[in-house]
Structures are given as structure tokens and as C-alpha cells.
Design a protein around this motif. Structure first.
Motif, PDB file in Angstrom:
ATOM      1  N   GLY A 141       0.810  -1.210   0.000  1.00 19.75           N
ATOM      2  CA  GLY A 141       0.000   0.000   0.000  1.00 19.75           C
ATOM      3  C   GLY A 141       0.847   1.265   0.000  1.00 19.75           C
ATOM      4  O   GLY A 141       2.055   1.241   0.251  1.00 19.75           O
ATOM      5  N   THR A 142       0.197   2.399  -0.255  1.00 24.63           N
ATOM      6  CA  THR A 142       0.902   3.669  -0.469  1.00 24.63           C
ATOM      7  C   THR A 142       0.347   4.784   0.403  1.00 24.63           C
ATOM      8  O   THR A 142      -0.873   4.900   0.582  1.00 24.63           O
ATOM      9  N   TYR A 143       1.257   5.584   0.924  1.00 27.19           N
ATOM     10  CA  TYR A 143       0.904   6.866   1.548  1.00 27.19           C
ATOM     11  C   TYR A 143       1.266   7.970   0.563  1.00 27.19           C
ATOM     12  O   TYR A 143       2.416   8.072   0.120  1.00 27.19           O
ATOM     13  N   LEU A 144       0.274   8.782   0.187  1.00 26.93           N
ATOM     14  CA  LEU A 144       0.476   9.889  -0.745  1.00 26.93           C
ATOM     15  C   LEU A 144      -0.034  11.155  -0.079  1.00 26.93           C
ATOM     16  O   LEU A 144      -1.198  11.219   0.331  1.00 26.93           O
ATOM     17  N   ALA A 145       0.829  12.167   0.025  1.00 32.76           N
ATOM     18  CA  ALA A 145       0.411  13.363   0.749  1.00 32.76           C
ATOM     19  C   ALA A 145       1.168  14.593   0.272  1.00 32.76           C
ATOM     20  O   ALA A 145       2.254  14.500  -0.300  1.00 32.76           O
ATOM     21  N   GLN A 146       0.549  15.735   0.530  1.00 29.17           N
ATOM     22  CA  GLN A 146       1.225  17.015   0.365  1.00 29.17           C
ATOM     23  C   GLN A 146       1.377  17.633   1.749  1.00 29.17           C
ATOM     24  O   GLN A 146       0.378  17.849   2.434  1.00 29.17           O
ATOM     25  N   HIS A 147       2.619  17.858   2.152  1.00 30.32           N
ATOM     26  CA  HIS A 147       2.910  18.405   3.472  1.00 30.32           C
ATOM     27  C   HIS A 147       3.350  19.860   3.370  1.00 30.32           C
ATOM     28  O   HIS A 147       3.917  20.279   2.351  1.00 30.32           O
ATOM     29  N   VAL A 148       3.129  20.590   4.435  1.00 30.35           N
ATOM     30  CA  VAL A 148       3.709  21.931   4.575  1.00 30.35           C
ATOM     31  C   VAL A 148       5.179  21.769   4.905  1.00 30.35           C
ATOM     32  O   VAL A 148       5.550  20.968   5.768  1.00 30.35           O
ATOM     33  N   GLY A 149       6.035  22.523   4.230  1.00 31.85           N
ATOM     34  CA  GLY A 149       7.467  22.395   4.412  1.00 31.85           C
ATOM     35  C   GLY A 149       8.027  23.355   5.452  1.00 31.85           C
ATOM     36  O   GLY A 149       7.283  24.049   6.157  1.00 31.85           O
ATOM     37  N   PRO A 150       9.349  23.442   5.548  1.00 33.93           N
ATOM     38  CA  PRO A 150       9.991  24.260   6.571  1.00 33.93           C
ATOM     39  C   PRO A 150       9.857  25.753   6.301  1.00 33.93           C
ATOM     40  O   PRO A 150       9.833  26.193   5.149  1.00 33.93           O
ATOM     41  N   ALA A 151       9.739  26.523   7.381  1.00 28.78           N
ATOM     42  CA  ALA A 151       9.702  27.995   7.331  1.00 28.78           C
ATOM     43  C   ALA A 151       8.641  28.511   6.367  1.00 28.78           C
ATOM     44  O   ALA A 151       8.823  29.532   5.702  1.00 28.78           O
ATOM     45  N   SER A 152       7.524  27.811   6.292  1.00 25.46           N
ATOM     46  CA  SER A 152       6.462  28.205   5.364  1.00 25.46           C
ATOM     47  C   SER A 152       5.765  29.468   5.852  1.00 25.46           C
ATOM     48  O   SER A 152       5.345  29.548   7.007  1.00 25.46           O
ATOM     49  N   MET A 153       5.654  30.461   4.988  1.00 25.43           N
ATOM     50  CA  MET A 153       5.001  31.741   5.277  1.00 25.43           C
ATOM     51  C   MET A 153       5.682  32.466   6.442  1.00 25.43           C
ATOM     52  O   MET A 153       5.059  33.232   7.170  1.00 25.43           O
ATOM     53  N   PHE A 154       6.985  32.263   6.580  1.00 23.89           N
ATOM     54  CA  PHE A 154       7.663  32.831   7.744  1.00 23.89           C
ATOM     55  C   PHE A 154       7.870  34.335   7.645  1.00 23.89           C
ATOM     56  O   PHE A 154       8.144  34.983   8.648  1.00 23.89           O
ATOM     57  N   GLU A 155       7.752  34.910   6.465  1.00 21.39           N
ATOM     58  CA  GLU A 155       7.751  36.375   6.391  1.00 21.39           C
ATOM     59  C   GLU A 155       6.595  36.928   7.222  1.00 21.39           C
ATOM     60  O   GLU A 155       6.746  37.915   7.943  1.00 21.39           O
TER      61      GLU A 155
END
Length: 258
Positions: A141-155
Motif C-alpha cells: 500500500g501507499t501513503y500519498l500526501a502534500q505536506h507543509v514544508g519548513p519555514a512556510s510563510m515565515f515572512e
């Protein structure tokens, strides 16, 4: 956009504070903010996998909006969510299509048996319990995902909270996800990250966004940050859009067949 910038701070703030923030529908921001989307097209990729699956689970489904866009569900389709307003919305949206929405506190264990699904998906999960994902996946089976990455929207984060430590800026890094998936016994087949431009055109858009994405500035309220919000309102009126950059990564991990 110019008409929004000419409105008073009080008017824009009151409007944004009154807007409902349940679920993951961001259409309230249309014309008030923009967000570049990842090139891989998560919705399209997820929909394709769901069409081929026999049993699937969507973790932290929010209000079910992303999952509901898939044109075809497998014979067995389940979703989890922990926030009561989102649970009600997801149930209303997904139940007519035969999907079961399960209340889950977002901590182990997932409320499903071992090897229950051949596909597990998630878009922007707050936490990822890799051992549990591996447990509920069928072999192969498979895990498929879109994750938020590092320092996202940090401005935006650092505008309100000040400079963040390197440890905080590095959290949610895809290398950490690769390592954690491997420790849970999953094989990462695809992992790619992009940095994406966002623009906010008025202070109402900023307020709405921070009310909805509550982990960006924990404890955010207009009252608590009124001074900084007022300064940003003036800046938007004179300098134009506030620019921030989101980070997103696509990850696909497979449970060995045997």
C-alpha cells in the motif's frame, strides 16, 4: 484591490473577524490574496490514485473539501478529522458519496485495524504518525500526501512573532519526513519540494488567514496584535501587497509487499 486598500482598518478587521473559518475553503480570499500552487497538482494526483484503490483513508480531512473534489472514490472510503466544526462539514459533504467520516483526536492509534487500506492520503496534516500510517496500510500500500514544508510563510510569522530560531525554521523539513518514514518501515518513492509565492492585498486577508491557519501565530487575535496589524495596514496602503513564501512537498511512501 485598490478599493480594499482604501477601506479603514476597523472596517476590514471587523469583516475578517466575522468571516467563518471552518474547513479548508479559502474562497473568501479571492481577490484579496493569491497563492502559487505546486507544479505537481496534488488534487489531480490524489484523484488518480483514489480511482485505482480498493480501500482508502484520508487523514485530517478538514471540512472534506479537497477529498470531495475527487470524481471517484474506492468501494471503501474513510476520512478522519479532529475539529468538531470540520467534522460536521466533512460529514455533510462526504457522507452522500458513501464516505465515512470518523472523529479522531489526531494522536495514536488511528481508529482502524491493521492492514485496512491500500491507500492513505493527507493534504497538509498538522502531525504525521508514521508508525500508524504503516500499520493501517496493506503490504504494497501507499501513503500519498502534500505536506507543509519548513519555514512556510515565515515572512508573515516573523512579522508578528519576530525572528525564529534555526531549529524552528528547519522543522517540517522533507529530509526529516524521509527518515521518519523509513524508520516506520516505509520506502519513500517520491519526495519533492517547492517554494511558492503568496501575496496579501489588504489587512482583512491577513487577519482571515491567521484566524484560519491557527498554528502560524498561536493565540492570534486582532486585539492581541492590533498595533502590528495597524502598521501593516498602513504599509499595504502605501507599498502594495505583503509577499510571503509557502513551502510544500509531495511525498509518496510505500509499504513493502512482503
Amino acid at each position: 484591490m485598490a478599493s480594499q486598500r482604501s477601506r479603514t482598518f476597523e472596517d476590514l478587521a471587523a469583516e475578517a473577524e466575522a468571516a467563518p473559518v471552518e474547513g479548508w475553503d479559502f474562497s473568501w480570499l479571492d481577490g484579496r490574496a493569491t497563492e502559487q500552487r505546486p507544479s505537481w497538482g496534488y488534487q489531480r494526483v490524489m484523484s488518480g490514485r483514489l480511482a485505482e484503490a480498493s480501500a482508502a483513508l484520508d487523514i485530517q480531512t478538514g471540512g472534506g473539501e479537497v477529498l470531495a473534489e475527487a470524481p471517484r472514490f474506492p468501494a471503501a472510503m474513510a476520512a478522519t478529522e479532529f475539529w468538531p466544526p470540520n467534522l460536521a462539514k466533512a460529514t455533510q459533504l462526504l457522507h452522500p458519496r458513501g464516505a465515512v467520516v470518523v472523529a479522531d483526536p489526531d494522536e495514536p492509534p488511528l481508529p482502524f485495524a491493521d492492514a485496512a487500506f491500500d491507500l492513505v492520503t493527507s493534504r497538509h496534516p498538522v502531525t504525521v504518525w508514521w508508525d500508524e500510517i504503516a500499520r493501517v496500510l496493506l503490504p504494497g500500500g501507499t501513503y500519498l500526501a502534500q505536506h507543509v514544508g519548513p519555514a512556510s510563510m515565515f515572512e508573515l510569522v516573523e512579522y508578528f512573532l519576530g525572528p525564529q530560531s534555526e531549529e524552528v525554521r528547519h522543522s517540517r523539513h522533507p529530509d526529516d519526513a524521509r527518515r521518519a518514514a523509513g524508520e516506520a518501515g516505509l520506502e519513500v518513492r517520491d519526495l519533492r519540494m517547492e517554494t511558492l509565492r503568496s501575496e496579501f492585498f489588504d489587512i482583512g486577508a491577513v487577519i482571515y488567514f491567521l484566524r484560519k491557519v491557527i498554528w502560524m501565530v498561536p493565540g492570534f487575535t486582532v486585539g492581541a496584535y492590533r498595533e502590528r496589524l495597524g502598521e501593516l495596514h498602513d504599509r499595504l496602503a502605501t507599498e502594495g501587497p505583503f509577499v510571503a513564501h509557502a513551502t510544500r512537498y509531495l511525498i509518496e511512501a510505500r509499504k513493502p509487499a512482503g
